[in-house]
Design an enzyme around this catalytic site. Structure first.
Site, PDB file in Angstrom:
ATOM      1  N   HIS A 175       0.917  -1.268   0.008  1.00 15.56           N
ATOM      2  CA  HIS A 175       0.000   0.037   0.133  1.00 15.56           C
ATOM      3  C   HIS A 175       0.947   1.262   0.026  1.00 15.56           C
ATOM      4  O   HIS A 175       0.229   2.275   0.276  1.00 15.56           O
ATOM      5  CB  HIS A 175      -0.893  -0.042   1.205  1.00 15.56           C
ATOM      6  CG  HIS A 175      -2.108  -0.615   1.214  1.00 15.56           C
ATOM      7  ND1 HIS A 175      -3.362  -0.349   0.640  1.00 15.56           N
ATOM      8  CD2 HIS A 175      -2.511  -2.109   1.547  1.00 15.56           C
ATOM      9  CE1 HIS A 175      -4.240  -1.264   0.636  1.00 15.56           C
ATOM     10  NE2 HIS A 175      -3.697  -2.301   1.387  1.00 15.56           N
ATOM     11  N   LYS A 219      -8.779  14.028   3.853  1.00 17.63           N
ATOM     12  CA  LYS A 219      -8.019  12.975   3.907  1.00 17.63           C
ATOM     13  C   LYS A 219      -6.886  13.131   4.937  1.00 17.63           C
ATOM     14  O   LYS A 219      -6.900  13.991   5.860  1.00 17.63           O
ATOM     15  CB  LYS A 219      -7.042  12.724   2.613  1.00 17.63           C
ATOM     16  CG  LYS A 219      -6.114  14.105   2.321  1.00 17.63           C
ATOM     17  CD  LYS A 219      -5.502  14.017   0.912  1.00 17.63           C
ATOM     18  CE  LYS A 219      -6.303  14.100  -0.346  1.00 17.63           C
ATOM     19  NZ  LYS A 219      -6.573  12.952  -0.832  1.00 17.63           N
ATOM     20  N   ARG A 220      -6.219  11.817   5.605  1.00 19.00           N
ATOM     21  CA  ARG A 220      -5.246  11.982   6.524  1.00 19.00           C
ATOM     22  C   ARG A 220      -4.440  13.154   6.025  1.00 19.00           C
ATOM     23  O   ARG A 220      -4.154  13.533   5.228  1.00 19.00           O
ATOM     24  CB  ARG A 220      -4.483  10.671   6.969  1.00 19.00           C
ATOM     25  CG  ARG A 220      -5.403   9.860   7.531  1.00 19.00           C
ATOM     26  CD  ARG A 220      -5.978  10.159   8.816  1.00 19.00           C
ATOM     27  NE  ARG A 220      -4.720  10.438   9.781  1.00 19.00           N
ATOM     28  CZ  ARG A 220      -4.614   9.513  10.853  1.00 19.00           C
ATOM     29  NH1 ARG A 220      -5.283   8.350  10.750  1.00 19.00           N
ATOM     30  NH2 ARG A 220      -3.579   9.545  11.660  1.00 19.00           N
ATOM     31  N   LYS A 242       0.665  14.231   1.320  1.00 19.06           N
ATOM     32  CA  LYS A 242      -0.540  14.681   0.682  1.00 19.06           C
ATOM     33  C   LYS A 242      -0.591  16.063   0.272  1.00 19.06           C
ATOM     34  O   LYS A 242      -1.564  16.258  -0.359  1.00 19.06           O
ATOM     35  CB  LYS A 242      -1.593  14.108   1.365  1.00 19.06           C
ATOM     36  CG  LYS A 242      -1.694  12.746   1.587  1.00 19.06           C
ATOM     37  CD  LYS A 242      -2.816  12.063   2.502  1.00 19.06           C
ATOM     38  CE  LYS A 242      -2.949  10.679   2.693  1.00 19.06           C
ATOM     39  NZ  LYS A 242      -3.749  10.049   1.756  1.00 19.06           N
ATOM     40  N   THR A 302      -8.300   6.623  -2.485  1.00 22.32           N
ATOM     41  CA  THR A 302      -9.582   6.157  -2.723  1.00 22.32           C
ATOM     42  C   THR A 302     -10.597   7.429  -2.783  1.00 22.32           C
ATOM     43  O   THR A 302     -11.649   7.322  -3.304  1.00 22.32           O
ATOM     44  CB  THR A 302     -10.165   4.957  -1.868  1.00 22.32           C
ATOM     45  OG1 THR A 302      -9.823   5.301  -0.627  1.00 22.32           O
ATOM     46  CG2 THR A 302      -9.377   3.721  -2.251  1.00 22.32           C
ATOM     47  N   LYS A 334     -14.284   8.356  -4.821  1.00 19.65           N
ATOM     48  CA  LYS A 334     -15.602   8.802  -4.310  1.00 19.65           C
ATOM     49  C   LYS A 334     -16.230  10.298  -4.976  1.00 19.65           C
ATOM     50  O   LYS A 334     -17.061  10.381  -5.109  1.00 19.65           O
ATOM     51  CB  LYS A 334     -15.325   8.799  -2.865  1.00 19.65           C
ATOM     52  CG  LYS A 334     -14.976   7.584  -1.745  1.00 19.65           C
ATOM     53  CD  LYS A 334     -14.617   7.864  -0.607  1.00 19.65           C
ATOM     54  CE  LYS A 334     -13.923   6.795  -0.066  1.00 19.65           C
ATOM     55  NZ  LYS A 334     -13.269   7.282   1.215  1.00 19.65           N
TER      56      LYS A 334
HETATM   57  C1  LIG Z   1     -12.051   7.338   1.652  1.00 14.90           C
HETATM   58  C2  LIG Z   1     -11.508   7.792   2.943  1.00 14.90           C
HETATM   59  C3  LIG Z   1     -10.195   8.038   3.084  1.00 14.90           C
HETATM   60  C4  LIG Z   1      -9.075   7.953   2.173  1.00 14.90           C
HETATM   61  O1  LIG Z   1      -9.055   9.159   1.512  1.00 14.90           O
HETATM   62  P1  LIG Z   1      -7.771   9.300   0.665  1.00 14.90           P
HETATM   63  O2  LIG Z   1      -7.971  10.817  -0.020  1.00 14.90           O
HETATM   64  O3  LIG Z   1      -7.566   8.434  -0.371  1.00 14.90           O
HETATM   65  O4  LIG Z   1      -6.586   9.569   1.510  1.00 14.90           O
HETATM   66  C5  LIG Z   1      -9.743   8.487   4.345  1.00 14.90           C
HETATM   67  N1  LIG Z   1     -10.785   8.549   5.496  1.00 14.90           N
HETATM   68  C6  LIG Z   1     -12.027   8.446   5.197  1.00 14.90           C
HETATM   69  C7  LIG Z   1     -12.928   8.671   6.567  1.00 14.90           C
HETATM   70  C8  LIG Z   1     -12.630   7.974   3.956  1.00 14.90           C
HETATM   71  O5  LIG Z   1     -13.855   7.763   3.887  1.00 14.90           O
END
Ligand SMILES: *Cc1c(COP(=O)(O)O)cnc(C)c1O
Length: 822
Positions: A366, A557-558, A563, A667, A671
């Site tokens: 990952h 995101k985190r 990032k 991911t 979305k």
């Molecule tokens: C989808 C999701 C992530 C992943 O987000 P990235 O932008 O791909 O890092 C992290 N936290 C939550 C709550 C999510 O639903």
């Protein structure tokens, strides 16, 4: 006496009311008139459960009888999100439940709010596991998910003076109606001690065998969760383990008169599943974390062998029965554990056991960040799992022997490929162990898989031709379109019929509708309605109100430097500075609201400082009258799945701005595209595939490509040169450095500024200019609302590839080779 099989209660409003009231009385011990909202939520959840149980029992029976090859998904994290709505959707009970509760004078929406989401994961990796078990059930793949039932999930984030405070996530306080504990099926998991050899007679010869004499153990108690497929009547199982003290441990302490010691032992045993480690992509190498990892995989393998196999099963056939999918390196200690069980406990020869093991595991990587590749010190591993360390050494010896045979005594190569690294401390490289043991190794997006083969594990790729493959991540359209965006879901169903939820490529059919002005108007209205819903949610949650007519620009995101939330901050500060310096009139500016959502690992100082800066910039920008309300920065705390389900459908612009080559897949990016946001992004992770699918006209690309990043790094990245060369960048950074966002105190954000100027592995300043340029294009594009809507529709239409159903089909075809639906 044969008992009749359980059947689901009749799916009618009256039937539902009856069942609900019964559960309220019998399970909660209250009458409707005196019930609390929590009583009602629990009774409702129990009622929904009642509709699922017959299917669940039947599926468990069927899987056991068939003994077909199935998947054991091993993951230390499952970021599930709320369960109620998903289970109502799967059982088609949403309308019936709404009407039934209305008859009881209860608003279903209020009960929805009662549910505390199980936050048993950090971010993308944990959420991926949750999407995958949803797709496995929906595709009727014989499978089980194994993980840890953390008593405290990911911390609850609050802000105090703009700084992150972590609160414990006590998600179990009011009880969890979705779990079924089975203490009678507990597995014993051992730790510590030493190993010894002994001799046995084998076909007339004396052979030496090893065994492990552990010094302590705990009980792993399974908690089962139902994982319903979407409208297919299937219900799979997620089995999460909780650690408790073993009875014997307890009693021995008590008998020897040391009652306090016995109680302490109990507490110690329970710490193993007590709390999720909040580090995302930077493992800390803590002993408790290794305990957690071994705890859950040992319990899972034991459980599979004891309860899932037919009695007397011939273990030489195990590869025809199961594939253990390792979600990152966290469960990799399962490899020596299976070897230990086969060799030490089942008496199998090493070679036979190794041949089986190599077919029973597959590994998903990952990351590309070197610091995220997990290693365990030999010291720690030998102390906690001495027999496993021996097994790892033997695996490594035989592997390196094979490498020598193939490449000669190329010591450099041997050192580079050894599962044991010698520097800085002797330690076990878990990703290497997984690669050697796994039948397949996959990355999670095309670019990531390519870099994995070329940069991270090139020697392994050469040694094992055909072992490396790609499976691009996906997200479940049930949760992230149907549930999160009912308006869009209805619009799609009206246009294309109902099948798209399980066949997401059908979204292609929307391309034609992008040309239809009436459809565009409806689509735009759905987006506007989603913004209103989000506004209400944020008002109730945090007191924020969204302004109408703002472009909604979202980065959730985190928080991690790779990032590059800092790049987003620099864009905001640049826009703000251009207004306050008088160079741009606020009234000429495209109004934007920037939404952030991000948790920082509690020990990650730079990330926490960036959170502080975002909040500080927000409070200055939002309150400066010169801005005339044209820029708003809002940062609702505690970003989680529940908030994602509200924010994603409302977004216009999706920020996916990591440094190329650092984000494995992402991911969140998927979305957003599926919900009709346009992406501004680098050519990184799955952004590459998103852009290729939606088309360059419908995506705002900027920044260096991965080879350029590599080249710039090789020649020596000097961020100060970018600062000197770019006036706009200078103004933005100088404004931060001046203390304008910290009440004049220049020291608060100085570490951020100097990191960007003199260090910064993630090259924020190098991509600043093209980012600002791309943002100007966003403003221009947004000014033509109709064209924007068309591009948004095309994003939805062309993102069907990113369904996790497609990911799972790829896993089946490329890695698992499990049979089609039972
Ligand atoms: C989808 C999701 C992530 C992943 O987000 P990235 O932008 O791909 O890092 C992290 N936290 C939550 C709550 C999510 O639903």
């Amino acid at each position: 006496m044969a008992l009749a099989p359980v059947t689901a209660p009749p799916a009618s409003v009256d039937g539902f009311v009856k069942q609900f009231l019964e559960n309220l009385n019998l399970e909660r011990g209250v009458m409707l008139s005196s019930s609390s909202a929590n009583d009602q939520y629990m009774a409702l959840a129990n009622t929904v459960r009642d509709y699922l149980i017959a299917r669940w029992l039947e599926d468990q029976r069927r899987q056991k009888v068939a003994q077909a090859k199935g998947v054991c998904y091993l993951s230390a994290e499952y970021l599930l999100g709320r369960q109620l709505d998903n289970n109502l959707l799967a059982t088609r009970l949403t309308e019936i439940a709404t009407d039934a509760l209305a008859q009881c004078g209860i608003d279903l929406d209020e009960l929805r709010q009662q549910e505390v989401e199980p936050g048993l994961g950090n971010g993308g990796l944990g959420r991926l596991a949750a999407c995958f078990i949803d797709s496995l059930a929906t595709l009727s793949v014989p499978s089980i998910g194994y993980g840890i039932r953390y008593e405290y999930g990911i911390f609850r984030q609050t802000f105090e003076n703009g700084e992150q405070i972590e609160q414990p996530d006590a998600w179990l306080t009011l009880g969890s109606p979705w779990e079924f504990p089975h203490p009678e099926n507990a597995q014993t998991v051992s730790f510590g001690g030493h190993t010894e050899t002994y001799e046995v007679d084998h076909e007339g010869e004396k052979v030496t065998r090893s065994r492990w004499i552990p010094s302590w153990n705990v009980q792993a108690v399974p908690y089962n969760y139902m994982v319903p497929g979407y409208h297919n009547g299937r219900v799979n199982t997620l089995r999460l383990w909780r650690s408790v003290a073993t009875n014997s441990f307890d009693l021995s302490g008590f008998n020897s008169g040391d009652y306090e010691e016995a109680v302490r032992a109990q507490t110690y045993a329970e710490t193993i599943s007590k709390v999720l480690y909040p580090e995302d992509s930077t493992p800390q190498g803590k002993e408790l974390r290794l305990q957690q990892q071994y705890f859950f995989v040992a319990a899972s393998i034991g459980d599979f062998l004891d309860h899932m196999l037919a009695p007397g099963y011939d273990l030489t056939n195990l590869p025809n029965r199961v594939i253990f999918q390792l979600n990152d390196t966290h469960p990799v200690i399962a490899v020596p554990e299976l070897m230990r069980v086969l060799v030490d406990e089942k008496g199998m020869e090493w070679d036979a056991a190794w041949a089986i093991t190599q077919q029973c595991f597959a590994y998903t990587c990952h990351t590309l960040l070197p610091e995220a590749l997990e290693v365990w010190s030999v010291d720690l591993l030998g102390r906690l799992l001495p027999r496993h360390l021996e097994i790892i050494y033997r695996i490594n010896d035989e592997f390196l022997l094979a490498v020598r045979k193939r490449f000669g005594d190329d010591e450099m190569r041997i050192r580079n490929m050894s599962i044991i690294s010698e520097h800085p401390n002797r330690s076990v490289r878990m990703a290497y162990l997984a690669t050697v043991a796994g039948a397949k190794v996959n990355g999670v997006a095309e670019l990531h898989s390519q870099l994995l083969r070329e940069r991270v594990l090139p020697d392994f790729d050469e040694f094992y031709p055909g072992k490396f493959t790609n499976v691009t991540n996906g997200v479940t359209p049930r949760r992230f379109i149907r549930l999160a965006n009912p308006g869009l879901a209805n619009l799609i169903t009206e246009a294309l019929g109902a099948g798209w939820t399980v066949d997401l490529e059908r979204l292609r059919g929307l391309e034609a509708f992008a040309e239809d002005p009436e459809f565009r108007a409806q689509f735009a209205e759905v987006k506007a309605a989603n913004k209103r819903v989000l506004s209400e949610v944020l008002l109730a949650r945090d007191g924020f109100e969204l302004s109408e007519d703002h472009l909604l620009d979202v980065m959730v995101k985190r928080l991690h430097e790779y990032k590059r939330q800092m790049l987003k901050v620099l864009h905001i500060v640049t826009s703000y500075e251009s207004i306050v310096s008088g160079r741009v009139k606020a009234s000429d500016m495209q109004a934007r609201t920037f939404i952030f959502g991000a948790k920082a690992a509690p020990g990650y100082a730079m990330a926490k400082r960036i959170i502080h800066l975002i909040n500080a910039v927000g409070s200055v920008v939002n309150n400066d009258p010169r801005v005339e309300g044209k820029l708003k920065v809002i940062f609702p705390p505690n970003y989680n799945v529940t908030l994602a389900e509200r924010v994603v459908p409302a977004a216009d612009l999706s920020e996916q701005i990591s440094l190329a080559g650092k984000e494995a897949s992402g991911t969140g990016n998927m979305k957003f595209a599926l919900n009709g946001a346009l992406t501004i992004g680098t050519d990184d992770g799955a952004n590459v595939e998103i852009r290729q699918l939606v088309g360059d006209d419908n995506f705002f690309l900027f920044g260096m490509a991965e080879p350029e990043v590599e080249a710039l790094w090789a020649k020596g990245y000097k961020p100060a040169e970018f600062y000197q060369a770019d006036e706009s960048l200078r103004r933005a950074l100088d404004l931060i450095a001046s203390g304008a966002f910290s009440g004049g105190d220049r020291s608060v954000f100085e570490p951020i500024v100097s990191n960007l100027l003199y260090d910064d592995r993630f090259m924020v300043l190098a991509d600043y200019a093209t980012y600002i340029e791309a943002q100007a294009k966003v403003d221009l594009a947004y000014a033509d609302q109709d064209a924007w809507t068309k591009a948004a529709i095309l994003n939805v239409a062309r993102s069907g590839f990113f369904s996790s159903d497609r990911s799972i089909r790829d896993y089946i075809e490329r890695i698992w080779h499990t049979p089609p639906a039972l």
